[in-house]
Design an enzyme around this catalytic site. Sequence first.
Site, PDB file in Angstrom:
ATOM      1  N   GLN A  31      -4.633  -0.151  22.995  1.00 54.62           N
ATOM      2  CA  GLN A  31      -4.318   1.233  22.049  1.00 54.62           C
ATOM      3  C   GLN A  31      -5.056   2.012  22.959  1.00 54.62           C
ATOM      4  OE1 GLN A  31      -6.016   0.205  18.500  1.00 54.62           O
ATOM      5  NE2 GLN A  31      -7.902  -0.894  19.477  1.00 54.62           N
ATOM      6  N   GLU A 106     -12.953  -8.817  16.738  1.00 55.60           N
ATOM      7  CA  GLU A 106     -12.355  -7.531  16.975  1.00 55.60           C
ATOM      8  C   GLU A 106     -11.334  -8.043  18.217  1.00 55.60           C
ATOM      9  OE1 GLU A 106     -12.316  -3.992  16.242  1.00 55.60           O
ATOM     10  OE2 GLU A 106     -10.846  -4.164  17.911  1.00 55.60           O
ATOM     11  N   GLY A 138      -7.538 -11.324  15.078  1.00 55.57           N
ATOM     12  CA  GLY A 138      -7.977 -12.016  14.033  1.00 55.57           C
ATOM     13  C   GLY A 138      -6.930 -13.016  13.229  1.00 55.57           C
ATOM     14  N   ASP A 155     -11.051  -5.085   7.845  1.00 53.70           N
ATOM     15  CA  ASP A 155     -11.257  -3.615   8.071  1.00 53.70           C
ATOM     16  C   ASP A 155     -10.096  -3.286   9.253  1.00 53.70           C
ATOM     17  OD1 ASP A 155     -12.090  -1.232   8.505  1.00 53.70           O
ATOM     18  OD2 ASP A 155     -13.928  -1.688   9.319  1.00 53.70           O
ATOM     19  N   SER A 156      -9.224  -3.339   8.913  1.00 54.41           N
ATOM     20  CA  SER A 156      -8.135  -3.217   9.954  1.00 54.41           C
ATOM     21  C   SER A 156      -7.277  -1.850   9.946  1.00 54.41           C
ATOM     22  CB  SER A 156      -6.954  -4.060   9.424  1.00 54.41           C
ATOM     23  OG  SER A 156      -6.265  -3.634   8.183  1.00 54.41           O
TER      24      SER A 156
HETATM   25  N1  AG3 Z   1      -9.816   1.421   8.915  1.00 52.54           N
HETATM   26  C1  AG3 Z   1      -8.699   2.227   9.086  1.00 52.54           C
HETATM   27  C2  AG3 Z   1      -8.017   2.639   7.650  1.00 52.54           C
HETATM   28  C3  AG3 Z   1      -6.796   3.117   7.839  1.00 52.54           C
HETATM   29  C4  AG3 Z   1      -6.632   4.731   8.125  1.00 52.54           C
HETATM   30  N2  AG3 Z   1      -5.189   5.116   7.981  1.00 52.54           N
HETATM   31  C5  AG3 Z   1      -5.016   6.159   8.417  1.00 52.54           C
HETATM   32  N3  AG3 Z   1      -5.683   7.033   8.683  1.00 52.54           N
HETATM   33  N4  AG3 Z   1      -3.767   6.417   8.437  1.00 52.54           N
HETATM   34  C6  AG3 Z   1     -10.836   1.985   9.146  1.00 52.54           C
HETATM   35  C7  AG3 Z   1     -11.636   1.516  10.350  1.00 52.54           C
HETATM   36  C8  AG3 Z   1     -12.888   1.732   9.921  1.00 52.54           C
HETATM   37  N5  AG3 Z   1     -14.003   0.750  10.147  1.00 52.54           N
END
Ligand code: AG3
Length: 295
Positions: A31, A106, A138, A155-156
């Site tokens: 990414q 991760e 994961g 925490d995706s």
């Molecule tokens: N995880 C991402 C949550 C999704 C956010 N989505 C969005 N902004 N469209 C957060 C990672 C932080 N540890």
Amino acid sequence: MELWFSERQSTGVRLQIKVDRSLYTAQSKYQRIDILQTQEFGKILVLDGTLMLTEKDEFIYHEMMVHVPMAVHPHVRKVLLIGAGDGGALSRLLLYPEIEHIDVVEIDKEVIEACRTYLPNLAQSFDDSRVHVEIADGLRFVRQKLDLYDLILVDSTDPFGPGEGLFTREFYGNCYNALKEDGILVNQHESPFYPQDAKEVRNIYKKTRPIFPINLLYQAHIPTYPSGHWLFGFFSKRYHPLEDLDEAGWKEKNIPTRYYNPSLHRGAFALPTYVLDLLHNEELEMEIDDDEDED
Ligand code: AG3
């Protein structure tokens, strides 16, 4: 010249944050990673154009992800944390001395490296001796795990791109197996507000309902995520998030928080009617992906 970060939150809505300067930008194998300095929200972490966290409101998301299950499960020793390369959830888990071992899985090691450099307040948590980092997908990691963890936190990112596999029926089933007989799984559960996100909320609910005997959602107000109204999933084999909440025990631990407290914990499980309808009203017209669990 003015620089603005902009995320499309729905077809007709964008969130814009004024940027002072870009601190880091890279294209990893998975990414594009950006860390930007902003005036209003401090540093912000952006993956593929989607806002992951801001220094100003990350405490809400990370505290709600960690403290809710920690105040319910009476003896968390071994934790699996999936995603979370920024260290935000990890730093809250490390506040609990009873946690002996945390596996952080991760997929993108460049996220961890960038956060170590630019978000050290969160990412220094990777240096703790209780933390074991695995750079892996994961979805694959949990496939081989059986009866190991007291708590799994997912925490995706959103359910597309590198995080997609973490929203499949196969993944939820494998998490069930990887948990001990009284384990809890908490995941970030998207927003119920805009139709595209609401569809995902309903999809996750449909996939997890046959797997976990206790399957409930709770909410938080997160200013920089789409609509500001965010959900978390609480999936549990034994403990109920309200009946088994140990308010006195949690308070005795003196964990410093800015958002979470046990009263808010209780309130967070009281959902608006439109969210209850989204989950339980089978007639609601919505195109649901039944499953596309290939990887
Ligand atoms: N995880 C991402 C949550 C999704 C956010 N989505 C969005 N902004 N469209 C957060 C990672 C932080 N540890």
